[in-house]
Design a protein around this motif. Structure first.
Motif, PDB file in Angstrom:
ATOM      1  N   ARG A   1     -27.008  80.524  47.033  1.00  0.00           N
ATOM      2  CA  ARG A   1     -25.896  80.136  47.906  1.00  0.00           C
ATOM      3  C   ARG A   1     -24.994  81.343  48.084  1.00  0.00           C
ATOM      4  N   SER A   2     -24.910  81.821  49.313  1.00  0.00           N
ATOM      5  CA  SER A   2     -24.151  83.032  49.577  1.00  0.00           C
ATOM      6  C   SER A   2     -22.664  82.729  49.618  1.00  0.00           C
ATOM      7  N   ALA A   3     -21.881  83.616  48.972  1.00  0.00           N
ATOM      8  CA  ALA A   3     -20.431  83.469  49.004  1.00  0.00           C
ATOM      9  C   ALA A   3     -19.839  84.078  50.264  1.00  0.00           C
ATOM     10  N   GLU A   4     -20.626  84.886  50.980  1.00  0.00           N
ATOM     11  CA  GLU A   4     -20.150  85.518  52.198  1.00  0.00           C
ATOM     12  C   GLU A   4     -20.335  84.574  53.390  1.00  0.00           C
ATOM     13  N   VAL A   5     -19.432  84.692  54.338  1.00  0.00           N
ATOM     14  CA  VAL A   5     -19.514  83.881  55.550  1.00  0.00           C
ATOM     15  C   VAL A   5     -19.801  84.819  56.715  1.00  0.00           C
ATOM     16  N   SER A   6     -21.072  85.034  56.990  1.00  0.00           N
ATOM     17  CA  SER A   6     -21.486  85.881  58.099  1.00  0.00           C
ATOM     18  C   SER A   6     -22.900  85.513  58.487  1.00  0.00           C
ATOM     19  N   ARG A   7     -23.285  85.940  59.669  1.00  0.00           N
ATOM     20  CA  ARG A   7     -24.626  85.633  60.162  1.00  0.00           C
ATOM     21  C   ARG A   7     -25.691  86.292  59.293  1.00  0.00           C
ATOM     22  N   GLU A   8     -25.463  87.550  58.920  1.00  0.00           N
ATOM     23  CA  GLU A   8     -26.453  88.258  58.113  1.00  0.00           C
ATOM     24  C   GLU A   8     -26.557  87.661  56.714  1.00  0.00           C
ATOM     25  N   ALA A   9     -25.424  87.226  56.139  1.00  0.00           N
ATOM     26  CA  ALA A   9     -25.464  86.601  54.823  1.00  0.00           C
ATOM     27  C   ALA A   9     -26.239  85.290  54.874  1.00  0.00           C
ATOM     28  N   THR A  10     -26.067  84.533  55.956  1.00  0.00           N
ATOM     29  CA  THR A  10     -26.809  83.287  56.111  1.00  0.00           C
ATOM     30  C   THR A  10     -28.300  83.549  56.259  1.00  0.00           C
ATOM     31  N   GLN A  11     -28.659  84.554  57.067  1.00  0.00           N
ATOM     32  CA  GLN A  11     -30.074  84.907  57.227  1.00  0.00           C
ATOM     33  C   GLN A  11     -30.669  85.365  55.909  1.00  0.00           C
ATOM     34  N   ARG A  12     -29.903  86.149  55.156  1.00  0.00           N
ATOM     35  CA  ARG A  12     -30.402  86.637  53.874  1.00  0.00           C
ATOM     36  C   ARG A  12     -30.620  85.482  52.908  1.00  0.00           C
ATOM     37  N   ALA A  13     -29.690  84.531  52.872  1.00  0.00           N
ATOM     38  CA  ALA A  13     -29.832  83.379  51.978  1.00  0.00           C
ATOM     39  C   ALA A  13     -31.065  82.548  52.347  1.00  0.00           C
ATOM     40  N   ARG A  14     -31.300  82.365  53.646  1.00  0.00           N
ATOM     41  CA  ARG A  14     -32.478  81.610  54.067  1.00  0.00           C
ATOM     42  C   ARG A  14     -33.762  82.310  53.649  1.00  0.00           C
ATOM     43  N   LEU A  15     -33.794  83.627  53.810  1.00  0.00           N
ATOM     44  CA  LEU A  15     -34.977  84.379  53.406  1.00  0.00           C
ATOM     45  C   LEU A  15     -35.185  84.301  51.904  1.00  0.00           C
ATOM     46  N   TYR A  16     -34.103  84.455  51.149  1.00  0.00           N
ATOM     47  CA  TYR A  16     -34.193  84.374  49.687  1.00  0.00           C
ATOM     48  C   TYR A  16     -34.780  83.026  49.265  1.00  0.00           C
ATOM     49  N   ASN A  17     -34.214  81.946  49.807  1.00  0.00           N
ATOM     50  CA  ASN A  17     -34.654  80.605  49.392  1.00  0.00           C
ATOM     51  C   ASN A  17     -36.073  80.306  49.847  1.00  0.00           C
ATOM     52  N   ALA A  18     -36.407  80.705  51.069  1.00  0.00           N
ATOM     53  CA  ALA A  18     -37.773  80.469  51.544  1.00  0.00           C
ATOM     54  C   ALA A  18     -38.788  81.239  50.704  1.00  0.00           C
ATOM     55  N   SER A  19     -38.478  82.492  50.371  1.00  0.00           N
ATOM     56  CA  SER A  19     -39.407  83.280  49.549  1.00  0.00           C
ATOM     57  C   SER A  19     -39.509  82.710  48.148  1.00  0.00           C
TER      58      SER A  19
END
Length: 349
Positions: free
Chosen positions: A234-252
């Motif tokens: 769960r990303s503490a940052e609120v940004s588009r890139e942080a959201t994309q990174r969190a999705r990639l992390y969780n999917a992987s």
């Protein structure tokens, strides 16, 4: 790669050139740093070490202007930043070696040093751009020191990076770390194999129900491992890139743990089959189920027992330490790298 690069580079460059390769490995986290900041760090390190060309490799996915970064190149400073997951999961070593060779030859080529961009007429780097790969030049900010950037985009680009992340996670390393869960699964399977109720259930279940039992047991164990070890990012940052990174992390993480559990499941099927061949008596089995014990019955029983055993393994996985499956999550590895950096900074006067 470092052992073979000097000879390969000298052979491709010609003109009597010689190359010396130095390898430096250190924590390299992208959680709070964007590619321009990382490039500045690389530039400072290269100047401090008096290196001619610096190529930085990381197994973390990098983002730039909403796109997934493949490589940043600065011909003016002789720098390259390469994100390995963007190369995909197949033939990773070959692709990485070709990418590094292409980057070094381009950065150290005639007219590269001190230039304000890539050498005129230079063809697109082969490892980065091809007809089949969703890689193309990316946007560069005015204040960035980069003069050439390649990114991936679209569904194929997302899939390429995701497969690369799963490959970097090395799912097969998860299996030895689940020793306690496997012990619980084997114990459950051994008991279930000699249980007449399980025999009757296995014979009564259709193939679709057996498939559902398999998928359900694998999903249960995968979910329990992720929740118990707190691998969900769960990303503490609120940004588009942080959201994309969190999705990639969780999917992987889900794919990595799921592949590891599937490997365990396949092993349980084989072990259950061997155990059933050794322990079951065809007359007793036929008297309880009214079905002769032949090859299909052995297979069906082993398949169902593996699903039951996987559920038992999920319960036993609670005995595992977090370190046993920590390598399956990018977010956990990144946290460890941040802690290492903090400790290093804390030790400095």
């Amino acid at each position: 790669m470092a052992r073979t690069l000097p000879a390969r580079l000298a052979d491709k460059a010609g003109r009597g050139r010689r190359y010396e390769v130095e390898v430096v490995s250190e924590p390299f986290t992208a959680g709070t740093e964007d590619p321009p900041t990382l490039m500045r760090r690389i530039l400072d390190r290269g100047r401090a070490e008096n290196w001619d060309v610096v190529v930085a490799l990381t197994d973390l996915p990098l983002h730039s202007h909403g796109r997934k970064l493949v490589v940043d190149l600065s011909h003016e400073h002789g720098l390259a930043l390469l994100s390995l997951p963007a190369l995909g999961g197949l033939r990773l070593q070959t692709r990485a070696r070709r990418a590094v060779e292409q980057a070094v030859l381009g950065l150290a080529g005639p007219g590269a040093a001190g230039a304000e961009g890539p050498p005129p007429g230079q063809p697109p780097p082969g490892p980065f751009v091809s007809r089949l790969a969703p890689v193309h030049p990316g946007l560069i900010g005015e204040e960035e020191s980069v003069d050439l950037r390649y990114v991936v985009s679209g569904p194929r680009g997302y899939l390429r990076v995701l497969v690369g992340m799963v490959r970097a996670n090395r799912p097969w390393r998860l299996v030895p770390g689940l020793s306690k869960a496997l012990a619980a699964a084997l114990a459950t399977g051994a008991v279930a194999t000699v249980n007449s109720t399980v025999w009757s259930l296995a014979e009564a279940l259709s193939t679709p129900r057996l498939v559902i039992a398999m998928v359900g047991s694998v999903a249960l164990m995968t979910g329990w491992l992720i929740v118990d070890a707190q691998l969900w990012h769960r990303s503490a940052e609120v940004s588009r890139e942080a959201t994309q990174r969190a999705r990639l992390y969780n999917a992987s993480t889900v794919l990595t743990v799921g592949i590891g559990v599937l490997v365990c499941y396949a092993g349980l099927v084989v072990i259950s089959l061997v155990w059933a061949l050794f322990i079951l008596n065809d007359q007793v089995f036929a008297s309880m189920t009214r079905t002769p014990l032949h090859g299909p019955e052995y297979w069906t029983l082993s398949w169902f027992v593996a699903s039951v055993a996987t559920v038992g393994g999920a319960l036993g996985s609670g005995l595992e330490s977090d370190e046993a499956i920590r390598a399956a999550a990018y977010s956990k590895r990144e946290q460890e790298r941040r802690n290492m950096l903090q400790d290093d900074h804390g030790d400095q006067p």
